[in-house]
Design an enzyme around this catalytic site. Structure first.
Site, PDB file in Angstrom:
ATOM      1  N   ASN A 254       0.883  -1.165   0.000  1.00  0.00           N
ATOM      2  CA  ASN A 254       0.000   0.000   0.000  1.00  0.00           C
ATOM      3  C   ASN A 254       0.920   1.214   0.000  1.00  0.00           C
ATOM      4  OD1 ASN A 254      -1.714   2.086   0.577  1.00  0.00           O
ATOM      5  ND2 ASN A 254      -2.826   1.010   2.184  1.00  0.00           N
TER       6      ASN A 254
ATOM      7  N   ARG B 226      -2.380  -1.852  -3.611  1.00  0.00           N
ATOM      8  CA  ARG B 226      -3.550  -0.998  -3.461  1.00  0.00           C
ATOM      9  C   ARG B 226      -3.432   0.125  -4.488  1.00  0.00           C
ATOM     10  NH1 ARG B 226      -4.764   3.691   0.784  1.00  0.00           N
ATOM     11  NH2 ARG B 226      -6.825   4.172   0.010  1.00  0.00           N
TER      12      ARG B 226
END
Ligand code: ADP
Length: 595
Positions: free
Chosen positions: A7, A76
């Site tokens: 992420n 992500r």
């Protein structure tokens, strides 16, 4: 084997490593303030100083600390635009499409893309999956995603509502359905993700049908520093009266408003709650506006779904603040929602993801759920990996593009570059022991000369000049397609160096495309030395399957396919691209023959 979930935010990086079948979390890394101040990599209690590094270096440091081999990487990705509504395998074409979406999320997408690029460079053969924050909201009905403007103008400029935090909303809804032991498809859930960014989502029968963020993450709830809903007329007035440019207005609305703007003490809800309890009026107002806006959304989403079975709080504030939960749930009895004060003092944790905070007499349920977007991304990545595994195992082969070059004997080096000359290293190349030299020569053909062709070292027992078909036309010589090292009866060519000329009687070839493989890779692919295979290229709009690819196996080799510039251009290939060996458990498309 493991799944890495990355992420990569604009100034922070979260990376979690999961065991690929059980999804047990094995390692967890955090890096803050990337690219702004000296940053520190944290893994559990261990801190490593990284200094003034950017995203690439920080990710490399994380990759170096991963203890087990990586099977797939889930990224992500904040915005998938119109196109990406499911977890998607990242190919060169997908990466290009993502780059074209940057204007939709200019603060976040560049960092997401940087993460993908670094991982592709370091793990070119590993499956990479993009999981989009917007994807869960792809099911928004037209009435919910449309702004009330002329739709011709809207379509021309992509003005529509997308919604964000989809991975978190989906995770919470799934966890609640599991806890309630009711199929998600039978539930009406309102999820409140309350972190620094905050949004509400109406999940009806497992699908997002309304959400508070819109075309950008600026719409909706009061957030840490974002304004949320505001009259468009107020924006016009602000810009006119303050004399702000659009950039200044943008910065103000994203960075200076919300809890920070209202409270005057920053965006941290803990500080604001503390000061409000001490009687600070600005902080009390900040909390009142925050909670009031949230209650409005909950009520309206219950109306949109014709009822509500469960209300869920998640994100830093939603999980941890019993005060905000209790203030929000006041007077929601008309929706059958009644909080239990004792239960509400509990908070979810790693060992207990879902905590029920509703009273036993509450008709409908209220939960606090520990947000775990990384776990959701790991699940999505695992699902895609398993899906691909049953059709075509994604055994990627990094592809190297060989520009024209030549190999020389020591005698030839001395003729061309002077008595006693030796080859000098410019840079190592991927195959161990080989290097690009500083030395270059001109190739003189009957038709034209190709200047400045690089020598590859070290010296060899025979001279060999490797050119593309296009080069052959330029030179005016028809050379055969040969395996490297096989120059028997090939045409000769004149070489001109700074110290002399040399006419080879043989040695000009067009190199046959081939794959260098170490024995372990050969075993994994189920091929042997001298097999001839097909390799599919998932190119940027020019997908291609190369036949007649020779496999060369040796412990000295690193897995890599070599093609020349003509071949690369035909498939629109770039450095770092990956080919897939055509083999699958169901379909024997690996065509293999001995030569
Ligand atoms: P992000 O959206 O950046 O991932 P988080 O989900 O971690 O952010 O949420 C950060 C917010 O959660 C901050 O406003 C922080 O003050 C708040 N928060 C964390 N713990 C508590 C707590 N115990 N009480 C109230 N707010 C909290």
């Amino acid at each position: 084997m493991t799944i890495l979930v990355l992420n990569c935010g604009s100034s922070s990086i979260k990376a979690d490593v999961f065991q690929s079948s059980t999804l047990q979390r094995l390692q967890s890394f955090r890096v803050e303030r990337v690219g702004t101040e000296p940053c520190v990599l944290k893994e559990a209690d261990i801190e490593t100083r990284l200094g003034d590094v950017g995203h690439a270096e920080a990710i490399k440091s994380i990759l170096n600390k991963i203890e087990e081999p990586i099977e797939a990487i889930g990224h992500r990705v904040v915005h998938g635009g119109e196109r990406f509504v499911h977890p998607t395998r990242i190919t060169t074409g997908v990466l290009e499409d993502l780059q074209n979406l940057v204007e939709l999320a200019p603060l976040h997408l560049p960092a997401n893309i940087a993460g993908v690029e670094v991982c592709r460079e370091h793990h070119p053969t590993v499956l990479q999956v993009a999981v989009f924050d917007t994807a869960f909201h792809a099911t928004l009905p037209r009435r919910a995603k449309t702004y009330a403007i002329d739709q011709e103008i809207a379509v021309r400029h992509g003005i529509r509502r997308f919604g964000f935090h989809g991975t978190s909303h989906k995770w919470s809804a799934q966890q609640v359905a599991l806890t309630m032991q009711v199929p998600l498809e039978e539930l009406r859930i309102v999820v409140c993700h309350l972190g620094n960014g905050a949004s509400v989502c109406a999940v009806e029968n497992g699908r997002s049908i309304e959400t508070s963020m819109g075309m950008t993450p600026l719409e909706g709830l009061v957030m840490g520093t974002r304004v949320g809903d505001i009259d468009a007329g107020a924006l016009i007035a602000l810009a006119q009266k303050e004399g702000w440019s659009l950039e200044e207005l943008d910065l103000f609305l994203n960075k200076e408003c919300g809890l920070k703007g209202l409270s005057g003490v920053g965006n941290d809800m803990r500080d604001i709650l503390e000061r409000s309890a001490e009687g600070d009026d600005k902080c009390r107002l900040a909390i009142n506006v925050f909670v009031h806006r949230l209650r409005k959304y909950i009520g309206s989403y219950a109306a949109v779904m014709g009822g509500i079975d469960a209300l869920v709080f998640t994100g830093g504030i939603g999980e941890n603040s019993n005060v905000i939960r209790s203030r929000t749930c006041q007077n929601l009895g008309f929706l059958g929602l009644r909080l239990d004060a004792d239960a509400n003092s509990e908070r979810p944790s790693t060992s207990k993801t879902v905590v029920e905070v509703s009273h036993y007499a509450s008709r409908n349920k209220i939960f606090a759920v520990r947000a775990d977007e990384e776990m959701m991304i790991a699940k999505d990545t695992q699902a895609l990996f398993n899906e691909l595994d049953t059709v075509v195992r994604p055994m990627g082969i990094p592809i190297a593009i060989s520009a024209r070059h030549l190999h020389l004997t020591q005698e030839a080096v001395e003729v061309l570059f002077g008595k006693g000359a030796t080859l000098t290293v410019k840079a190592p190349i991927s195959q161990p022991g080989q290097f690009a030299c500083n030395e270059k020569v001109d190739l003189v053909g009957p038709k034209r000369t190709i200047k400045g062709v690089r020598v590859i070292g070290p010296v060899r027992p025979a001279c060999q000049v490797e050119v593309s078909r296009t080069d052959e036309y330029t030179l005016g010589i028809d050379a055969p397609i040969r395996n490297s090292g096989d120059v028997r009866n090939s045409p000769g060519i004149k070489l001109v160096g700074p110290a002399g000329e040399l006419t080879l009687t043989e040695g000009l070839i067009c190199a046959r495309r081939h794959i260098h493989m170490d024995p372990d890779s050969a075993k994994a692919f189920g091929v042997q030395d001298k097999d001839v295979v097909e390799v599919a290229i998932d190119g940027a709009g020019r997908d291609l399957i190369f036949g007649d690819v020779l496999v060369r196996v040796s412990p000295r080799y690193v897995l890599e396919m070599h093609i020349d510039t003509d071949e690369a251009n035909a498939a629109e290939l770039r450095r770092g691209d990956v080919g897939i060996l055509q083999a699958s458990s169901f379909q024997a498309t690996l065509r293999s023959k001995k030569v």
